[in-house]
Motif scaffolding. Sequence first.
Motif, short mmCIF file in Angstrom:
data_model
loop_
_atom_site.label_atom_id
_atom_site.label_comp_id
_atom_site.label_asym_id
_atom_site.label_seq_id
_atom_site.Cartn_x
_atom_site.Cartn_y
_atom_site.Cartn_z
N VAL A 137 0.01 7.30 -7.45
CA VAL A 137 -0.92 8.35 -7.04
C VAL A 137 -1.08 9.33 -8.19
O VAL A 137 -0.15 9.60 -8.93
CB VAL A 137 -0.36 9.09 -5.80
CG1 VAL A 137 -1.24 10.25 -5.40
CG2 VAL A 137 -0.18 8.13 -4.64
N LYS A 138 -2.30 9.87 -8.32
CA LYS A 138 -2.58 10.92 -9.31
C LYS A 138 -3.34 12.05 -8.63
O LYS A 138 -3.89 11.88 -7.55
CB LYS A 138 -3.45 10.37 -10.44
CG LYS A 138 -2.74 9.43 -11.37
CD LYS A 138 -3.61 9.09 -12.55
CE LYS A 138 -2.88 8.18 -13.51
NZ LYS A 138 -3.70 7.91 -14.69
N LYS A 175 0.81 -1.22 0.00
CA LYS A 175 0.00 0.00 0.00
C LYS A 175 0.85 1.27 0.00
O LYS A 175 0.44 2.30 -0.50
CB LYS A 175 -0.95 0.00 1.19
CG LYS A 175 -2.05 -1.01 1.05
CD LYS A 175 -3.05 -0.89 2.17
CE LYS A 175 -4.17 -1.90 1.97
NZ LYS A 175 -5.21 -1.74 2.97
N ARG A 202 -7.54 16.74 -5.32
CA ARG A 202 -7.08 15.81 -4.29
C ARG A 202 -6.30 14.68 -4.94
O ARG A 202 -6.54 14.31 -6.07
CB ARG A 202 -8.27 15.20 -3.56
CG ARG A 202 -9.04 16.18 -2.75
CD ARG A 202 -10.13 15.47 -2.00
NE ARG A 202 -10.96 16.44 -1.32
CZ ARG A 202 -12.09 16.14 -0.71
NH1 ARG A 202 -12.54 14.91 -0.71
NH2 ARG A 202 -12.78 17.08 -0.11
N GLU A 203 -5.39 14.13 -4.18
CA GLU A 203 -4.64 12.97 -4.65
C GLU A 203 -5.51 11.73 -4.48
O GLU A 203 -6.23 11.60 -3.50
CB GLU A 203 -3.36 12.80 -3.85
CG GLU A 203 -2.33 13.83 -4.16
CD GLU A 203 -1.02 13.52 -3.45
OE1 GLU A 203 -1.01 12.72 -2.49
OE2 GLU A 203 -0.01 14.09 -3.86
N PHE A 204 -5.42 10.84 -5.44
CA PHE A 204 -6.09 9.56 -5.30
C PHE A 204 -5.13 8.44 -5.69
O PHE A 204 -4.24 8.63 -6.50
CB PHE A 204 -7.40 9.49 -6.09
CG PHE A 204 -7.26 9.65 -7.59
CD1 PHE A 204 -7.25 8.52 -8.41
CD2 PHE A 204 -7.17 10.90 -8.17
CE1 PHE A 204 -7.14 8.66 -9.79
CE2 PHE A 204 -7.06 11.04 -9.54
CZ PHE A 204 -7.04 9.92 -10.35
N THR A 205 -5.32 7.31 -5.08
CA THR A 205 -4.41 6.18 -5.20
C THR A 205 -4.96 5.12 -6.13
O THR A 205 -6.17 4.93 -6.23
CB THR A 205 -4.17 5.57 -3.81
OG1 THR A 205 -3.81 6.60 -2.91
CG2 THR A 205 -3.07 4.55 -3.83
N TRP A 206 -4.05 4.41 -6.76
CA TRP A 206 -4.38 3.31 -7.64
C TRP A 206 -5.31 2.32 -6.94
O TRP A 206 -5.18 2.06 -5.76
CB TRP A 206 -3.07 2.61 -8.01
CG TRP A 206 -3.20 1.43 -8.91
CD1 TRP A 206 -3.15 1.45 -10.26
CD2 TRP A 206 -3.36 0.06 -8.54
NE1 TRP A 206 -3.27 0.17 -10.76
CE2 TRP A 206 -3.41 -0.71 -9.71
CE3 TRP A 206 -3.48 -0.59 -7.32
CZ2 TRP A 206 -3.56 -2.08 -9.71
CZ3 TRP A 206 -3.63 -1.97 -7.31
CH2 TRP A 206 -3.67 -2.69 -8.49
N ARG A 207 -6.27 1.81 -7.72
CA ARG A 207 -7.18 0.78 -7.21
C ARG A 207 -7.16 -0.43 -8.13
O ARG A 207 -6.92 -0.29 -9.32
CB ARG A 207 -8.62 1.31 -7.15
CG ARG A 207 -8.81 2.43 -6.19
CD ARG A 207 -10.25 2.84 -6.18
NE ARG A 207 -10.43 4.05 -5.42
CZ ARG A 207 -11.54 4.75 -5.39
NH1 ARG A 207 -12.58 4.36 -6.10
NH2 ARG A 207 -11.63 5.83 -4.67
N CYS A 235 -6.51 14.63 -8.97
CA CYS A 235 -7.78 14.84 -9.65
C CYS A 235 -7.87 16.30 -10.10
O CYS A 235 -7.71 17.22 -9.29
CB CYS A 235 -8.93 14.51 -8.70
SG CYS A 235 -10.56 14.78 -9.43
N TRP A 252 -5.31 2.25 -15.81
CA TRP A 252 -4.80 3.29 -14.92
C TRP A 252 -4.28 4.51 -15.68
O TRP A 252 -4.45 5.64 -15.25
CB TRP A 252 -3.71 2.70 -14.02
CG TRP A 252 -3.01 3.71 -13.16
CD1 TRP A 252 -1.72 4.09 -13.25
CD2 TRP A 252 -3.58 4.47 -12.08
NE1 TRP A 252 -1.43 5.04 -12.29
CE2 TRP A 252 -2.56 5.29 -11.55
CE3 TRP A 252 -4.83 4.54 -11.49
CZ2 TRP A 252 -2.75 6.16 -10.49
CZ3 TRP A 252 -5.04 5.41 -10.43
CH2 TRP A 252 -4.01 6.20 -9.94
N CYS A 264 -10.98 11.12 -9.59
CA CYS A 264 -10.95 10.28 -8.40
C CYS A 264 -12.28 9.59 -8.14
O CYS A 264 -12.33 8.57 -7.45
CB CYS A 264 -10.56 11.10 -7.18
SG CYS A 264 -11.75 12.38 -6.74
#
Length: 49
Positions: free
Chosen positions: A8-9, A3, A16-21, A11, A28, A34
């Motif tokens: 991270v990207k 984790k 805001r930063e959002f993480t890979w899912r 939006c 991706w 996000c």
Amino acid sequence: MSKKNLPVKLCPVCLREFTWRKKWERDWDSVRYCSERCRRSRSTRQRIH
């Protein structure tokens, strides 16, 4: 991947930063927002600026 090492990207709508899912694993590179809410509000946000 642990984790701590997930990509991270940022939006462009909410900034805001959002993480890979896992569900974005295949596309991706094309994920830009996000959440569904940000994706829907992208045009509204762009008109304001």
